[in-house]
Design a protein around this motif. Sequence first.
Motif, PDB file in Angstrom:
ATOM      1  N   ALA A 110       0.814  -1.219   0.000  1.00 50.95           N
ATOM      2  CA  ALA A 110       0.000   0.000   0.000  1.00 50.95           C
ATOM      3  C   ALA A 110       0.846   1.267   0.000  1.00 50.95           C
ATOM      4  CB  ALA A 110      -0.923   0.001   1.218  1.00 50.95           C
ATOM      5  N   VAL A 111       2.171   1.122   0.104  1.00 51.06           N
ATOM      6  CA  VAL A 111       3.069   2.280   0.219  1.00 51.06           C
ATOM      7  C   VAL A 111       3.916   2.388  -1.052  1.00 51.06           C
ATOM      8  CG1 VAL A 111       4.970   3.262   1.561  1.00 51.06           C
ATOM      9  CG2 VAL A 111       3.101   2.062   2.736  1.00 51.06           C
ATOM     10  N   GLU A 112       3.753   3.500  -1.764  1.00 50.01           N
ATOM     11  CA  GLU A 112       4.381   3.641  -3.085  1.00 50.01           C
ATOM     12  C   GLU A 112       5.898   3.444  -3.032  1.00 50.01           C
ATOM     13  OE1 GLU A 112       3.464   7.357  -4.972  1.00 50.01           O
ATOM     14  OE2 GLU A 112       4.088   6.617  -6.948  1.00 50.01           O
ATOM     15  N   ASP A 113       6.557   4.060  -2.063  1.00 45.58           N
ATOM     16  CA  ASP A 113       8.021   3.938  -1.989  1.00 45.58           C
ATOM     17  C   ASP A 113       8.436   2.489  -1.733  1.00 45.58           C
ATOM     18  OD1 ASP A 113       8.239   6.606  -2.425  1.00 45.58           O
ATOM     19  OD2 ASP A 113       8.838   7.142  -0.381  1.00 45.58           O
ATOM     20  N   ASP A 114       7.652   1.789  -0.902  1.00 49.91           N
ATOM     21  CA  ASP A 114       7.942   0.372  -0.632  1.00 49.91           C
ATOM     22  C   ASP A 114       7.849  -0.436  -1.923  1.00 49.91           C
ATOM     23  OD1 ASP A 114       8.030   1.013   2.078  1.00 49.91           O
ATOM     24  OD2 ASP A 114       6.872  -0.739   2.682  1.00 49.91           O
ATOM     25  N   VAL A 115       6.816  -0.163  -2.716  1.00 56.76           N
ATOM     26  CA  VAL A 115       6.615  -0.944  -3.947  1.00 56.76           C
ATOM     27  C   VAL A 115       7.752  -0.662  -4.940  1.00 56.76           C
ATOM     28  CG1 VAL A 115       5.098  -1.294  -5.940  1.00 56.76           C
ATOM     29  CG2 VAL A 115       4.127  -1.144  -3.630  1.00 56.76           C
ATOM     30  N   GLU A 116       8.155   0.594  -5.042  1.00 55.40           N
ATOM     31  CA  GLU A 116       9.263   0.922  -5.952  1.00 55.40           C
ATOM     32  C   GLU A 116      10.542   0.208  -5.516  1.00 55.40           C
ATOM     33  OE1 GLU A 116       8.981   2.454  -8.871  1.00 55.40           O
ATOM     34  OE2 GLU A 116       6.839   2.512  -8.444  1.00 55.40           O
ATOM     35  N   ASN A 124      -5.663  -3.600  -0.810  1.00 55.26           N
ATOM     36  CA  ASN A 124      -6.187  -4.476  -1.863  1.00 55.26           C
ATOM     37  C   ASN A 124      -6.246  -3.792  -3.233  1.00 55.26           C
ATOM     38  OD1 ASN A 124      -6.528  -5.979   0.425  1.00 55.26           O
ATOM     39  ND2 ASN A 124      -8.712  -6.319   0.187  1.00 55.26           N
ATOM     40  N   VAL A 125      -6.607  -2.518  -3.262  1.00 57.54           N
ATOM     41  CA  VAL A 125      -6.811  -1.844  -4.555  1.00 57.54           C
ATOM     42  C   VAL A 125      -5.585  -1.007  -4.939  1.00 57.54           C
ATOM     43  CG1 VAL A 125      -8.315  -0.377  -5.932  1.00 57.54           C
ATOM     44  CG2 VAL A 125      -9.287  -1.767  -4.085  1.00 57.54           C
ATOM     45  N   LEU A 126      -5.221  -0.053  -4.068  1.00 56.84           N
ATOM     46  CA  LEU A 126      -4.042   0.763  -4.394  1.00 56.84           C
ATOM     47  C   LEU A 126      -2.806  -0.124  -4.517  1.00 56.84           C
ATOM     48  CD1 LEU A 126      -3.194   3.765  -4.809  1.00 56.84           C
ATOM     49  CD2 LEU A 126      -2.360   3.689  -2.456  1.00 56.84           C
ATOM     50  N   CYS A 176       1.564  -2.196  -7.823  1.00 56.96           N
ATOM     51  CA  CYS A 176       2.367  -3.336  -8.300  1.00 56.96           C
ATOM     52  C   CYS A 176       2.188  -3.531  -9.807  1.00 56.96           C
ATOM     53  CB  CYS A 176       1.992  -4.607  -7.539  1.00 56.96           C
ATOM     54  SG  CYS A 176       2.515  -4.553  -5.808  1.00 56.96           S
ATOM     55  N   ALA A 177       0.946  -3.409 -10.277  1.00 50.83           N
ATOM     56  CA  ALA A 177       0.712  -3.576 -11.719  1.00 50.83           C
ATOM     57  C   ALA A 177       1.464  -2.502 -12.503  1.00 50.83           C
ATOM     58  CB  ALA A 177      -0.780  -3.507 -12.016  1.00 50.83           C
ATOM     59  N   ARG A 178       1.427  -1.272 -12.012  1.00 50.42           N
ATOM     60  CA  ARG A 178       2.112  -0.178 -12.723  1.00 50.42           C
ATOM     61  C   ARG A 178       3.610  -0.441 -12.819  1.00 50.42           C
ATOM     62  NH1 ARG A 178       2.067   5.799 -10.203  1.00 50.42           N
ATOM     63  NH2 ARG A 178       3.528   4.727  -8.832  1.00 50.42           N
ATOM     64  N   ALA A 179       4.191  -0.880 -11.721  1.00 54.73           N
ATOM     65  CA  ALA A 179       5.631  -1.180 -11.740  1.00 54.73           C
ATOM     66  C   ALA A 179       5.931  -2.376 -12.648  1.00 54.73           C
ATOM     67  CB  ALA A 179       6.116  -1.455 -10.316  1.00 54.73           C
ATOM     68  N   ALA A 180       5.011  -3.334 -12.682  1.00 49.40           N
ATOM     69  CA  ALA A 180       5.229  -4.516 -13.538  1.00 49.40           C
ATOM     70  C   ALA A 180       5.134  -4.159 -15.018  1.00 49.40           C
ATOM     71  CB  ALA A 180       4.219  -5.610 -13.181  1.00 49.40           C
ATOM     72  N   ILE A 181       4.212  -3.264 -15.366  1.00 53.66           N
ATOM     73  CA  ILE A 181       4.071  -2.846 -16.772  1.00 53.66           C
ATOM     74  C   ILE A 181       5.396  -2.279 -17.285  1.00 53.66           C
ATOM     75  CG2 ILE A 181       2.974  -1.163 -18.324  1.00 53.66           C
ATOM     76  CD1 ILE A 181       0.487  -1.377 -16.400  1.00 53.66           C
TER      77      ILE A 181
END
Length: 247
Positions: free
Chosen positions: A65-71, A115-117, A122-127
């Motif tokens: 849920a945390v953008e920096d974590d996902v990056e 669940n949503v964000l 994750c999808a955005r980073a995967a694309i």
Amino acid sequence: MACPPKIMLVTGASRGIGAATARLAAAEGCDVAVNYRRDKAAADAVAADVERAGRRAVAVAADVAVEDDVERLFATVDARLGRLTHLVCNAGITGPLSRVDALPAKAAREVLDTNVLGAFLCARAAIARMSTRRGGAGGAMVFISSAMATLGGAGEYVMYAASKGAIESLSLGLARELAQEGVRCNVVEPGPIATGIHPPGRLEHITKAVPMGRPGTMEDVARAVLFLLSDQSSFTTGAVLRVAGGR
Ligand code: NDP
């Protein structure tokens, strides 16, 4: 000619459906990044199982849920395993059992954020790694929804059900957006599965409504996920595969 490597990230893979998916993916020849939020020991054990199957693994703590974590999560996968080819957006929470009129906004927000964000981030980073438009070699994503998305979750988990409906729309939109960029996107919609997500007694209670008369296993779901990620489903995108014993 050697097959190109399959590099998969499974979010929320320290236990439950995510852990079973990570283990099956390794058995089927994938290198696997095991994401988790809190339980490092459990995630390390799943990563060790992946390595025992002869594949590479990395366990990475990150709150989806945390953008920096996902990056940071995706950058770690890039550095440790290479360019991602497969994503399983599995991390999810139900929030508290509650009617809507008693559910605090904070709890609803946590469910939507994870669940949503989380699926969007994750999808955005995967694309950026998979899309042929972005220099990738293509790939596939699976979003773990819930049968609740079509049942509504009345009296228990309405906002959870709403969050799962949202990721089904996300998957369909992405499937169409990425259809000519080598990336397939699909949903698995499990019914009651025997994992630790359920409060005591709830699994037995909801299983009464399952025509097959049993809860699903984590492996029941993992096999469906692996099918949708594999070339066996090469013309399947924007689909929802229900794994719910007839429910
Ligand atoms: P579990 O509660 O057993 O496991 C959840 C996993 O998600 C754990 O690895 C947990 O990590 C991780 N996680 C939770 N929040 C985050 C976060 N913010 N960031 C990263 N990781 C996180 O759940 P299940 O295996 O039962 O469920 C997996 C998915 O399947 C969920 O999306 C759920 O909604 C869905 N589902 C489950 C059903 C069931 O009956 N079990 C039915 C239908 C759908 P950690 O332990 O480290 O916190």
